[in-house]
Scaffold this motif. Structure first.
Motif, PDB file in Angstrom:
ATOM      1  N   GLU A 101       0.731  -1.066  -0.421  1.00  0.00           N
ATOM      2  CA  GLU A 101      -0.127  -0.056   0.167  1.00  0.00           C
ATOM      3  C   GLU A 101       0.837   1.385   0.126  1.00  0.00           C
ATOM      4  O   GLU A 101       0.376   2.272  -0.861  1.00  0.00           O
ATOM      5  N   GLN A 105       0.684   4.258  -2.856  1.00  0.00           N
ATOM      6  CA  GLN A 105       0.575   5.335  -2.607  1.00  0.00           C
ATOM      7  C   GLN A 105       1.605   6.683  -2.950  1.00  0.00           C
ATOM      8  O   GLN A 105       1.603   7.735  -3.447  1.00  0.00           O
ATOM      9  N   GLN A 347     -11.498   6.267   3.624  1.00  0.00           N
ATOM     10  CA  GLN A 347     -10.836   5.207   4.476  1.00  0.00           C
ATOM     11  C   GLN A 347     -10.441   3.809   4.259  1.00  0.00           C
ATOM     12  O   GLN A 347     -11.469   3.577   3.161  1.00  0.00           O
ATOM     13  N   ASN A 348      -9.892   3.469   4.519  1.00  0.00           N
ATOM     14  CA  ASN A 348      -9.160   2.216   4.462  1.00  0.00           C
ATOM     15  C   ASN A 348     -10.445   0.574   4.479  1.00  0.00           C
ATOM     16  O   ASN A 348     -11.448   1.481   5.831  1.00  0.00           O
ATOM     17  N   HIS A 349     -10.581  -0.181   4.375  1.00  0.00           N
ATOM     18  CA  HIS A 349     -11.446  -1.422   4.769  1.00  0.00           C
ATOM     19  C   HIS A 349     -10.526  -1.417   6.443  1.00  0.00           C
ATOM     20  O   HIS A 349      -9.486  -1.631   6.332  1.00  0.00           O
ATOM     21  N   TYR A 355      -8.834  -5.676   3.561  1.00  0.00           N
ATOM     22  CA  TYR A 355      -7.923  -4.945   3.382  1.00  0.00           C
ATOM     23  C   TYR A 355      -6.418  -5.822   2.795  1.00  0.00           C
ATOM     24  O   TYR A 355      -6.132  -5.136   1.782  1.00  0.00           O
ATOM     25  N   SER A 358      -8.454  -5.998  -1.037  1.00  0.00           N
ATOM     26  CA  SER A 358      -8.553  -5.113  -1.764  1.00  0.00           C
ATOM     27  C   SER A 358      -7.125  -3.954  -2.358  1.00  0.00           C
ATOM     28  O   SER A 358      -7.098  -3.689  -3.436  1.00  0.00           O
ATOM     29  N   SER A 364      -5.461  -0.834  -3.757  1.00  0.00           N
ATOM     30  CA  SER A 364      -5.466  -0.012  -3.081  1.00  0.00           C
ATOM     31  C   SER A 364      -6.126  -0.513  -1.490  1.00  0.00           C
ATOM     32  O   SER A 364      -7.247  -1.540  -1.967  1.00  0.00           O
ATOM     33  N   ALA A 365      -6.308   0.643  -0.998  1.00  0.00           N
ATOM     34  CA  ALA A 365      -7.074  -0.168   0.316  1.00  0.00           C
ATOM     35  C   ALA A 365      -8.907   0.435   0.602  1.00  0.00           C
ATOM     36  O   ALA A 365      -8.680   0.263   1.289  1.00  0.00           O
ATOM     37  N   LEU A 366      -8.584   1.449  -0.282  1.00  0.00           N
ATOM     38  CA  LEU A 366      -9.751   2.017   0.006  1.00  0.00           C
ATOM     39  C   LEU A 366     -11.323   1.742  -0.281  1.00  0.00           C
ATOM     40  O   LEU A 366     -12.009   0.761  -0.871  1.00  0.00           O
ATOM     41  N   GLU A 367     -12.268   2.306   1.172  1.00  0.00           N
ATOM     42  CA  GLU A 367     -13.136   1.161   1.314  1.00  0.00           C
ATOM     43  C   GLU A 367     -14.322   2.000   0.898  1.00  0.00           C
ATOM     44  O   GLU A 367     -15.600   1.794   0.290  1.00  0.00           O
TER      45      GLU A 367
END
Length: 465
Positions: A101, A105, A347-349, A355, A358, A364-367
């Motif tokens: 991650e 980023q 916000q991430n998972h 997490y 994703s 991406s860790a985006l939730e």
């Protein structure tokens, strides 16, 4: 050894400590570490929304928050996003994905100057020295840290030694936050967090010797078996340590949300009036010992950067609480971490499985998240100014957003009438000023300007006092 000098004078007014007056206003509400709050984040917020927000904040510096979710032991009071385990190997797997991650980023944010790094949790010192070094090496390989960057870490003293303080100093950490909560053995047994005051003192002294710029101690009031006498001894210990900062948090008893809290002896919890007196005792003691009351729950020596930021009207507030770096974007890394980038929150998972999946399959860790509209940005500025500066400059806000403040907030100014009548707020033609004695009611005052409150029930929020 660096020893701060404590000024025992009180150059500012104490907040109002009238039990009846405080409870006249809403008993629950947001902590306003953001506006809008995380309850308003939506899964409709997608990667392209985040990219657009990042493009709009090209000239901002960057603050990093890294979430380490693991803990060796369960603390019964805790409501944090955590994973209790004895398996150190789980941290190795987590670091594999976290570093992925970080690399992802950094492709779009790695060029920005990083002025702050904060490791929270969970228990960041769950990581071994080797694991922690691996994380720091990965962050520094991908991000552009300034020479004077603040590197802070939260620690559980039960998993610490003076030698680990030495290792953290070598890695570049220069700020330390230690969770004490309470020093009384009976209280510690009740919350399943037994720790030696002698060890904490040893760790603090070692950190001072190693040149840590600032040390923070966390305290909680409202825990089982706390009494004015036992809490006085905790406050005496804090005074003896002469640390730069103290955080004073209200215990939020929400057993329907946090299963661990069902293990607490509820009949031993202080009632609302007893809890109020513990809070008053702490505030009066800390202020008498020379600390400046920062916002709603932080205290700092006048010589500390946090106190100076408040004095200079540059104090900020983000998901870690009050901060000296109000102008930077915030990038959250790790499971459940929240970012504030440009005109967005994301916000991430929250669960490890989501997490990991994703990052592996979606890059991406985006939730979920939120793009802020103009009204959000205006109210964000208003609420931030109240929380950080205890005032609103109507002229400045009107010019910044091309509005007439009194006209735009006509309804809200009418809703402030009870605060005005109680002498807690002054509404002037050019400013709204919160009286020093109303500092404990900042959240309630902010709620007047919150356009989203009707969309969520008060039970989703913690107690305001």
């Amino acid at each position: 050894m660096r020893t701060p000098v404590i000024n025992t004078s009180m150059p500012f007014d104490l907040p109002t400590l009238d039990f009846t007056l405080l409870h006249k206003y809403p008993s629950r509400g947001p902590r306003y570490t953001s506006y809008p709050t995380a309850l308003n984040f939506s899964p409709r917020f997608a990667a392209q929304d985040l990219r657009r927000a990042i493009e709009m904040s090209k000239n901002k510096t960057l603050s990093l928050y890294v979430h380490i979710p693991f803990c060796h032991r369960l603390c019964y009071y805790c409501g944090c996003n955590k994973i209790v385990t004895r398996l150190q190997s789980k941290a190795d797997i987590y670091l594999d994905y976290l570093l992925k991650e970080i690399a992802l980023q950094a492709e779009v944010l790695g060029h920005k100057p990083v002025t702050q790094l904060h490791l929270g949790g969970g228990t960041p010192n769950f990581l071994t020295d080797a694991q922690l070094q691996r994380l720091i090496d990965g962050l520094k390989a991908h991000f552009n840290f300034t020479d004077d960057a603040q590197l802070s870490i939260e620690i559980d003293p039960r998993n610490m030694s003076p030698q680990r303080i030495d290792s953290m100093a070598k890695m570049g950490f220069n700020r330390l936050s230690i969770g004490i909560q309470d020093t009384d053995p009976t209280v510690q047994e009740a919350i399943n967090r037994v720790q030696s005051s002698e060890l904490i003192e040893c760790l603090i002294n070692r950190a001072k010797e190693k040149g840590f710029r600032s040390i923070n101690l966390d305290l909680i009031y409202g825990l089982p078996f706390q009494t004015p006498d036992t809490f006085a001894r905790t406050l005496d210990f804090v005074h003896k340590m002469q640390v730069e900062r103290v955080s004073l948090f209200s215990y939020a008893h929400l057993p329907e949300r946090f299963a661990a809290q069902r293990k607490l002896a509820t009949d031993a919890l202080p009632n609302s009036e007893q809890k109020f007196h513990l809070m008053r005792q702490a505030i009066e003691t800390l202020c008498a010992n020379g600390y400046q009351f920062i916002g709603i729950d932080h205290f700092a020596l006048p010589s500390d950067e946090l106190a100076k930021a408040q004095q200079n009207k540059v104090l900020g507030r983000n998901f870690q609480g009050y901060t000296t770096d109000s102008q930077s974007d915030l990038l959250g890394l790790g499971v459940s971490a929240i970012s504030a980038l440009g005109n967005s929150y994301s916000q991430n998972h929250k669960e490890l499985a989501g997490y990991y999946y994703s990052i592996e399959h979606q890059g991406s860790a985006l939730e979920k998240g939120l793009t802020l509209g103009k009204d959000d940005l205006i109210r964000q500025r208003v609420i931030s100014d109240i929380m950080c500066n205890s005032m609103l400059d109507k002229t400045t806000i009107s010019l910044a957003f091309e509005i007439d403040f009194d006209q735009y907030f006509a309804d809200e100014l009418q809703q402030l009438a009870p605060f005005v009548e109680d002498g807690l707020v002054t509404n002037l033609p050019y400013a709204v000023i919160v009286a020093p004695k109303a500092q404990l009611l900042l959240r309630s005052i902010c709620m007047v300007f919150d356009a989203y409150l009707g969309l969520a029930t008060g039970q989703k929020y913690s107690a305001t006092i």
